[in-house]
Design an enzyme around this catalytic site. Sequence first.
Site, mmCIF file in Angstrom:
data_model
loop_
_atom_site.group_PDB
_atom_site.id
_atom_site.type_symbol
_atom_site.label_atom_id
_atom_site.label_comp_id
_atom_site.label_asym_id
_atom_site.label_seq_id
_atom_site.Cartn_x
_atom_site.Cartn_y
_atom_site.Cartn_z
ATOM 1 N N HIS A 199 -4.762 -15.112 10.276
ATOM 2 C CA HIS A 199 -3.816 -14.007 10.180
ATOM 3 C C HIS A 199 -4.315 -12.727 10.829
ATOM 4 O O HIS A 199 -3.813 -11.641 10.526
ATOM 5 C CB HIS A 199 -3.454 -13.768 8.718
ATOM 6 C CG HIS A 199 -2.834 -14.957 8.058
ATOM 7 N ND1 HIS A 199 -1.627 -15.493 8.450
ATOM 8 C CD2 HIS A 199 -3.281 -15.748 7.036
ATOM 9 C CE1 HIS A 199 -1.336 -16.539 7.696
ATOM 10 N NE2 HIS A 199 -2.316 -16.709 6.843
ATOM 11 N N ARG A 253 21.139 14.753 -7.760
ATOM 12 C CA ARG A 253 20.844 13.318 -7.799
ATOM 13 C C ARG A 253 21.173 12.758 -9.176
ATOM 14 O O ARG A 253 20.533 13.108 -10.167
ATOM 15 C CB ARG A 253 19.365 13.077 -7.486
ATOM 16 C CG ARG A 253 18.967 13.493 -6.084
ATOM 17 C CD ARG A 253 19.378 12.441 -5.083
ATOM 18 N NE ARG A 253 19.121 12.879 -3.715
ATOM 19 C CZ ARG A 253 19.058 12.077 -2.676
ATOM 20 N NH1 ARG A 253 19.233 10.780 -2.847
ATOM 21 N NH2 ARG A 253 18.856 12.560 -1.467
ATOM 22 N N PRO A 264 0.827 -1.212 0.000
ATOM 23 C CA PRO A 264 0.000 0.000 0.000
ATOM 24 C C PRO A 264 0.852 1.247 0.000
ATOM 25 O O PRO A 264 1.837 1.350 0.733
ATOM 26 C CB PRO A 264 -0.805 -0.138 1.299
ATOM 27 C CG PRO A 264 -0.851 -1.604 1.560
ATOM 28 C CD PRO A 264 0.472 -2.132 1.083
ATOM 29 N N GLU A 265 0.468 2.206 -0.842
ATOM 30 C CA GLU A 265 1.182 3.475 -0.928
ATOM 31 C C GLU A 265 0.357 4.551 -0.231
ATOM 32 O O GLU A 265 -0.656 4.266 0.399
ATOM 33 C CB GLU A 265 1.460 3.798 -2.395
ATOM 34 C CG GLU A 265 2.283 2.715 -3.102
ATOM 35 C CD GLU A 265 2.567 3.022 -4.563
ATOM 36 O OE1 GLU A 265 2.518 4.199 -4.956
ATOM 37 O OE2 GLU A 265 2.853 2.064 -5.317
ATOM 38 N N ARG A 275 1.196 -12.071 5.128
ATOM 39 C CA ARG A 275 2.624 -12.207 4.842
ATOM 40 C C ARG A 275 3.515 -11.695 5.982
ATOM 41 O O ARG A 275 4.720 -11.897 5.963
ATOM 42 C CB ARG A 275 2.963 -11.484 3.531
ATOM 43 C CG ARG A 275 2.225 -12.071 2.336
ATOM 44 C CD ARG A 275 2.550 -11.352 1.039
ATOM 45 N NE ARG A 275 3.945 -11.551 0.656
ATOM 46 C CZ ARG A 275 4.484 -11.009 -0.444
ATOM 47 N NH1 ARG A 275 3.745 -10.251 -1.234
ATOM 48 N NH2 ARG A 275 5.740 -11.230 -0.735
#
Length: 283
Positions: free
Chosen positions: A100, A162, A2-3, A119
């Site tokens: 879970h 960068r 998830p972002e 997970r």
Amino acid sequence: MPELPEVETVRRGLSPVMEGARVAQAQIRREGLRWPFPDRMAERLTGAKVLRLGRRSKYLLADLDTGETLITHLGMSGRMLISGHQMGKFHHEHPAPEKHDHVVIDMDNGARVTFNDPRRFGAMDLCDTDALQDHKLIRVLGPEPLGNNFDETYLTGALRTRNSPIKTALLDQGIIAGLGNIYVCEVLFRTGIHPARKAARLSVGRTASLVPIIRDVLSEAIESGGSSLKDYRQADGDLGYFQHNFRVYGREGEPCVTQGCTGKIKRITQSGRSTFYCAQCQR
């Protein structure tokens, strides 16, 4: 994983049932996830009132009246699900515990918040609220892309030296907090910037053009409830649907959506992650 839009969507879903309510009981059903849970976590949460539910980057932050903040990261497959609370026209009863369901938090308003993570790459920690900005997970983060500290001047300065590809630079959480693979691909497509172009070699104008597009893409994704590709669900169990608006991500071999473009979406690997782009539109 998830972002920012997915985590913000979860925060908005949890806020009505957690903010202002007390934890009636917290159950910890394993020793930890990515790392061990803090000592006496269930005891420290039980009886605490949630003063504010916030977000920093991809972390959920629950400020408690005990002077501590609960930090939660969903990891790869983590979900925060609500039951026992009226949401819209539906009442979600408490389901039977699943394998879970690692942390179960019962609020005094009847709602239950369950952290399910198959997970086990997620994480929870407790720290003093006054010391939150010095926490090892928080202190390394750059500005929020939807916040006032993120603007054209900041980004051009941050990327000026960068020498990494622009895709890699935008994924650096120390430069921008919360951006992930999906939304960086979408942002670079909309700005017409090739993902392999060196960040420092972008003109000031092209670098500055990233800022409003980053804000637009993230805002659109939040309003769509995020993107559901594998495990992600909103707090009420529903799917997000921004994935239906992807212009490049996951569309390898498909025609470019840009009117008049005859190219097809390509995929390359950068830093172990798939990058999707149109070679004709992105230079």
